[in-house]
Design an enzyme around this catalytic site. Structure first.
Site, PDB file in Angstrom:
ATOM      1  N   LYS A   1       6.426  -1.759   2.093  1.00  0.00           N
ATOM      2  CA  LYS A   1       5.180  -1.229   2.688  1.00  0.00           C
ATOM      3  C   LYS A   1       4.038  -2.203   2.426  1.00  0.00           C
ATOM      4  CE  LYS A   1       2.953   3.284   3.292  1.00  0.00           C
ATOM      5  NZ  LYS A   1       2.959   3.336   4.756  1.00  0.00           N
TER       6      LYS A   1
ATOM      7  N   TYR B   1       0.828  -1.207   0.000  1.00  0.00           N
ATOM      8  CA  TYR B   1       0.000   0.000   0.000  1.00  0.00           C
ATOM      9  C   TYR B   1       0.856   1.248   0.000  1.00  0.00           C
ATOM     10  CZ  TYR B   1       0.526   1.048   5.068  1.00  0.00           C
ATOM     11  OH  TYR B   1       1.000   1.384   6.302  1.00  0.00           O
TER      12      TYR B   1
ATOM     13  N   ARG C   1      -7.296 -20.368  -2.433  1.00  0.00           N
ATOM     14  CA  ARG C   1      -6.281 -20.298  -1.392  1.00  0.00           C
ATOM     15  C   ARG C   1      -5.157 -21.311  -1.590  1.00  0.00           C
ATOM     16  NH1 ARG C   1      -6.847 -18.233   4.373  1.00  0.00           N
ATOM     17  NH2 ARG C   1      -4.789 -18.748   5.143  1.00  0.00           N
TER      18      ARG C   1
ATOM     19  N   GLU D   1      11.351   2.962  14.772  1.00  0.00           N
ATOM     20  CA  GLU D   1      10.374   3.930  14.235  1.00  0.00           C
ATOM     21  C   GLU D   1       9.070   3.784  15.013  1.00  0.00           C
ATOM     22  OE1 GLU D   1       9.304   2.996  10.123  1.00  0.00           O
ATOM     23  OE2 GLU D   1       9.431   0.851  10.536  1.00  0.00           O
TER      24      GLU D   1
ATOM     25  N   HIS E   1      -0.662 -21.059  -0.699  1.00  0.00           N
ATOM     26  CA  HIS E   1       0.412 -20.123  -0.324  1.00  0.00           C
ATOM     27  C   HIS E   1       1.241 -19.673  -1.531  1.00  0.00           C
ATOM     28  CE1 HIS E   1      -0.708 -21.254   3.672  1.00  0.00           C
ATOM     29  NE2 HIS E   1       0.246 -20.542   4.220  1.00  0.00           N
TER      30      HIS E   1
ATOM     31  N   LEU F   1      10.698   1.574   7.566  1.00  0.00           N
ATOM     32  CA  LEU F   1      10.154   2.016   6.290  1.00  0.00           C
ATOM     33  C   LEU F   1      10.926   3.259   5.831  1.00  0.00           C
ATOM     34  CD1 LEU F   1       7.654   1.343   4.410  1.00  0.00           C
ATOM     35  CD2 LEU F   1       6.753   3.499   5.272  1.00  0.00           C
TER      36      LEU F   1
HETATM   37  N1  PDD Z   1       2.462   5.211   7.386  1.00  0.00           N
HETATM   38  N2  PDD Z   1       7.023   4.078   9.211  1.00  0.00           N
HETATM   39  C1  PDD Z   1       5.902   3.333   9.135  1.00  0.00           C
HETATM   40  C2  PDD Z   1       5.878   1.985   9.792  1.00  0.00           C
HETATM   41  C3  PDD Z   1       4.781   3.830   8.422  1.00  0.00           C
HETATM   42  O1  PDD Z   1       3.666   3.081   8.328  1.00  0.00           O
HETATM   43  C4  PDD Z   1       4.839   5.113   7.828  1.00  0.00           C
HETATM   44  C5  PDD Z   1       3.699   5.675   7.049  1.00  0.00           C
HETATM   45  C6  PDD Z   1       6.026   5.861   7.975  1.00  0.00           C
HETATM   46  C7  PDD Z   1       6.177   7.244   7.393  1.00  0.00           C
HETATM   47  O2  PDD Z   1       6.238   7.223   5.989  1.00  0.00           O
HETATM   48  P1  PDD Z   1       5.776   8.465   5.102  1.00  0.00           P
HETATM   49  O3  PDD Z   1       6.556   9.643   5.555  1.00  0.00           O
HETATM   50  O4  PDD Z   1       6.109   8.043   3.726  1.00  0.00           O
HETATM   51  O5  PDD Z   1       4.291   8.647   5.341  1.00  0.00           O
HETATM   52  C8  PDD Z   1       7.098   5.299   8.654  1.00  0.00           C
HETATM   53  C9  PDD Z   1       1.278   5.648   6.658  1.00  0.00           C
HETATM   54  C10 PDD Z   1       1.092   7.098   6.718  1.00  0.00           C
HETATM   55  C11 PDD Z   1       0.076   4.847   7.127  1.00  0.00           C
HETATM   56  O6  PDD Z   1       0.262   3.689   7.438  1.00  0.00           O
HETATM   57  O7  PDD Z   1      -1.029   5.377   7.166  1.00  0.00           O
END
Ligand code: PDD
Length: 285
Positions: free
Chosen positions: A146, A33, A99, A179, A101, A203
């Site tokens: 992501k 996503y 389904r 983070e 894997h 991320l």
């Molecule tokens: N999340 N780290 C994680 C685990 C995240 O899910 C996100 C973003 C970030 C920051 O990334 P960015 O600056 O590109 O938004 C760091 C989004 C906003 C969400 O899950 O809604």
């Protein structure tokens, strides 16, 4: 202004949008996503988000997905919503298939999106700063991709909420601060900004990179360097960064104040600079 969904080319009201029960995103979390935000009628940093999306797709060996088609779809949905300050989620799952894997031999990636007005953070939170807790990082070893597999993030955020805090910061077994549950984290220590280097454990946040670039422009010393939970406790300032989080001051961690417990000058400067970069400077508080 309308909240809308997009399902494989079709735009419709969110309540009417559905996905099949054999979508692999639903069965296996086999989906990636992105989250885009707009300011004053324009989506911010679209190409950076598309770069990260392409990388996520590649790392998970998805079938080819056209960047141009995705960009067009994102812009088309955003325009159709007419929402000036929107949050737009884009999700791509590998396929709808019985389904199993292993990757299915047939079936195309499924593209869904939603667009809604952004829920702005309360001004009090921005003025006094957020309280966070630290939790053990129990996530997998590819947090640089992501994906929609967010259960550890969900549990950690819930733990924060139950502790009366805004968010939780993941800390590794060997005490490295990674983070937040949906944001990156920075500290200011001995006059330098520090943030976790780009490794598979975090991320690569778009906002994180914008902030590092802004630091150069503003001549604020900044380094991508590991820091520990004790470094965080002893920091002069700390903040979260993210697409809607923007630059959000952290003033308490695990029940103790950071620095003097007030929002610090570097945090304030970077918040204003980020809002200016996004074309929202006049709205900055
Ligand atoms: N999340 N780290 C994680 C685990 C995240 O899910 C996100 C973003 C970030 C920051 O990334 P960015 O600056 O590109 O938004 C760091 C989004 C906003 C969400 O899950 O809604």
């Amino acid at each position: 202004m309308t909240e809308l969904a997009y399902v494989n080319g079709q735009i419709l009201p969110i309540e009417q949008a559905v996905v099949p029960i054999e979508d692999r995103g639903y069965n296996f979390g086999d989906a990636v996503y992105e989250f885009f935000a707009s300011y004053r009628g324009r989506l911010y940093r679209v190409e950076e988000h598309l770069n990260r999306l392409e990388r996520s797709l590649r790392e998970l060996h998805f079938p080819p997905v056209s960047r141009e088609e995705i960009r067009d779809a994102v812009l088309r949905l955003y325009e159709a919503s007419g929402i000036e300050r929107a949050g737009l989620y884009l999700q791509i799952s590998r396929a709808v298939a019985p389904r199993d894997h292993a990757f299915p031999a047939t079936g195309a990636p499924q593209v869904i999106m939603t667009v809604r007005p952004v829920h702005e953070k309360p001004p009090e939170l921005r003025q006094s700063g957020a309280a966070v807790i630290t939790v053990t990082d129990i996530r997998w070893a590819r947090c640089d991709i992501k994906t929609v597999q967010l259960l550890p993030n969900v549990l950690a955020k819930q733990q924060a909420v139950e502790a009366g805090a805004f968010d939780a910061l993941f800390v590794s077994e060997d005490e490295v601060v990674r983070e937040g549950t949906s944001s990156n984290v920075f500290i200011v220590s001995a006059g330098r900004l520090l943030t976790h280097p780009l490794t598979p454990r975090i991320l690569p946040g778009i906002t994180r990179q914008v902030i590092l670039d802004l630091c150069k422009k503003l001549a604020l010393p900044a380094e991508e360097r590991f820091f520990s939970r004790n470094d965080l406790y002893a920091a002069d300032e700390a903040f979260l960064s993210g697409t809607v989080t923007e630059v959000l001051p952290i003033t308490r961690v695990d029940g103790n104040s950071i620095g003097d417990g007030k929002v610090g000058p570097a945090t304030q400067k970077l918040y204003s600079a980020l809002r200016e970069d996004a074309g929202a400077a006049e709205q900055a508080s």
